[in-house]
Design a protein around this motif. Structure first.
Motif, PDB file in Angstrom:
ATOM      1  N   MET A   1       1.132  -7.222  -0.498  1.00  6.32           N
ATOM      2  CA  MET A   1       0.911  -8.517   0.131  1.00  6.32           C
ATOM      3  C   MET A   1       1.582  -9.615  -0.689  1.00  6.32           C
ATOM      4  O   MET A   1       1.827  -9.452  -1.893  1.00  6.32           O
ATOM      5  CB  MET A   1      -0.589  -8.796   0.262  1.00  6.32           C
ATOM      6  N   GLU A   5       2.024 -14.526   2.947  1.00  5.13           N
ATOM      7  CA  GLU A   5       1.116 -13.934   3.924  1.00  5.13           C
ATOM      8  C   GLU A   5      -0.295 -14.504   3.779  1.00  5.13           C
ATOM      9  O   GLU A   5      -0.971 -14.765   4.780  1.00  5.13           O
ATOM     10  CB  GLU A   5       1.091 -12.408   3.769  1.00  5.13           C
ATOM     11  N   LEU A  39       0.196  -7.626   7.189  1.00  5.74           N
ATOM     12  CA  LEU A  39      -0.895  -7.663   6.218  1.00  5.74           C
ATOM     13  C   LEU A  39      -2.110  -6.888   6.733  1.00  5.74           C
ATOM     14  O   LEU A  39      -2.758  -6.158   5.974  1.00  5.74           O
ATOM     15  CB  LEU A  39      -1.283  -9.116   5.923  1.00  5.74           C
ATOM     16  N   GLU A  42      -1.434  -3.284   6.248  1.00  7.81           N
ATOM     17  CA  GLU A  42      -1.545  -2.912   4.829  1.00  7.81           C
ATOM     18  C   GLU A  42      -2.999  -2.779   4.400  1.00  7.81           C
ATOM     19  O   GLU A  42      -3.360  -1.876   3.643  1.00  7.81           O
ATOM     20  CB  GLU A  42      -0.837  -3.958   3.958  1.00  7.81           C
TER      21      GLU A  42
END
Length: 317
Positions: A1, A5, A39, A42
């Motif tokens: 990240m 973001e 994000l 992730e």
């Protein structure tokens, strides 16, 4: 990240709209949406619930957004620490001020700040108390000048001054023959108030609780009208629509110097009446995040405020 973001998810949580968040971040909406989706993949969780009308933060997403805000603030602090090594006052200070203080304090305050700390320009924002509290908490603003009381947001608070209220009546009104006024004398008058959201409206209601009844046949204040600013309401008073209260700094310097004197033709059509005895007052304070590291900037701002004339108010240390 990435920090970018994190900045995007904080913006979406604040705006509750992807398009507005993209505008606030100066990027296109597809760019912001792709970054947030990346994000979420992730982290393997959904940060936002999307609907046709609004974007809401999921319970777990809300916790992550708060942590993201903290990370962004800490990252910004690294830059501030570097600046402070060269000049503790270098860089702008983002200052919020409520609507009923800004027009009367800022002209003198800006002059004082320019003279004292030209390397620290003030980035100014006027808004309601609730909006300013949220902006300070999230880091959009560094500090804010407001009037107590307000909800506890966990901020550091420094009192600045206690400011009395003054009544404003048309010069043609029977009360204009007096040099002072009492709260009891206002109970039978038509009161002009600021609209909902202004904390000064609440302060006025504390002085005369009868205003809150808003009933044409209620004992006390017969009726009320609302205005968008104190200056607009003063014009309504001049037109004979009623009376109002203003903070002491909202009184022109020459207005209280002509007690008992006949009004000249070129003078305003309102008279300012101080309260007899102990006047109702409001406490004006400076608030900032406890994690804000530019201590010298806060001190410089307070010194600039104390250097202002502030006629008729009680300065607080």
């Amino acid at each position: 990240m990435t920090l970018t973001e994190l900045k995007y998810i904080v913006a979406v949580a604040r705006e509750k709209h992807f398009g507005k968040a993209a505008e606030a971040c100066f990027v296109s909406q597809p760019t912001l949406s792709v970054a947030i989706k990346k994000l979420e993949e992730e982290l393997d969780l959904k940060l936002f619930e999307r609907s046709a009308n609004e974007v809401t933060v999921t319970p777990l997403g809300d916790e992550i957004v708060r942590q993201a805000q903290s990370v962004l603030e800490q990252a910004a602090n690294i830059k501030e620490i570097a600046k402070r090594g060269k000049d503790p006052l270098a860089g702008p200070l983002k200052l919020g001020v409520i609507y009923t203080i800004a027009p009367y304090l800022l002209p003198d305050l800006v002059r004082q700040a320019i003279a004292r700390t030209p390397q620290m320009p003030l980035m100014l924002q006027e808004n309601f108390t609730v909006k300013l509290l949220e902006s300070v908490r999230t880091g959009e603003l560094d500090c804010a000048i407001m009037a107590e009381p307000f909800p506890d947001a966990g901020l550091a608070i420094a009192p600045l001054y206690d400011e009395p209220f003054v009544a404003v009546v048309p010069t043609s009104h029977p009360l204009a023959t007096q040099d002072h006024i009492t709260s009891a004398q206002l109970k039978s008058e038509t009161m002009l108030l600021l609209g909902n959201g202004h904390c000064f409206r609440d302060h006025v209601l504390e002085v005369c609780p009868e205003f809150a009844r808003f009933s044409s046949d209620a004992e006390g204040i017969r009726r009320s009208f609302e205005g968008s600013s104190l200056e607009t309401i003063k014009h309504m008073v001049a037109a004979g629509m009623g009376v109002t209260l203003v903070p002491r700094l909202g009184v022109p310097s020459e207005a209280l110097e002509r007690k008992g004197k006949r009004r000249r033709a070129d003078e305003p059509y309102v008279k300012y009446l101080p309260f007899d005895g102990d006047p109702p007052t409001r406490r004006v304070v400076l608030a900032w995040r406890r994690s804000f590291t530019r201590y010298e900037a806060i001190a410089a701002l307070r010194n600039a405020i104390y250097a202002c004339e502030l006629p008729g108010v009680k300065r607080l240390s």
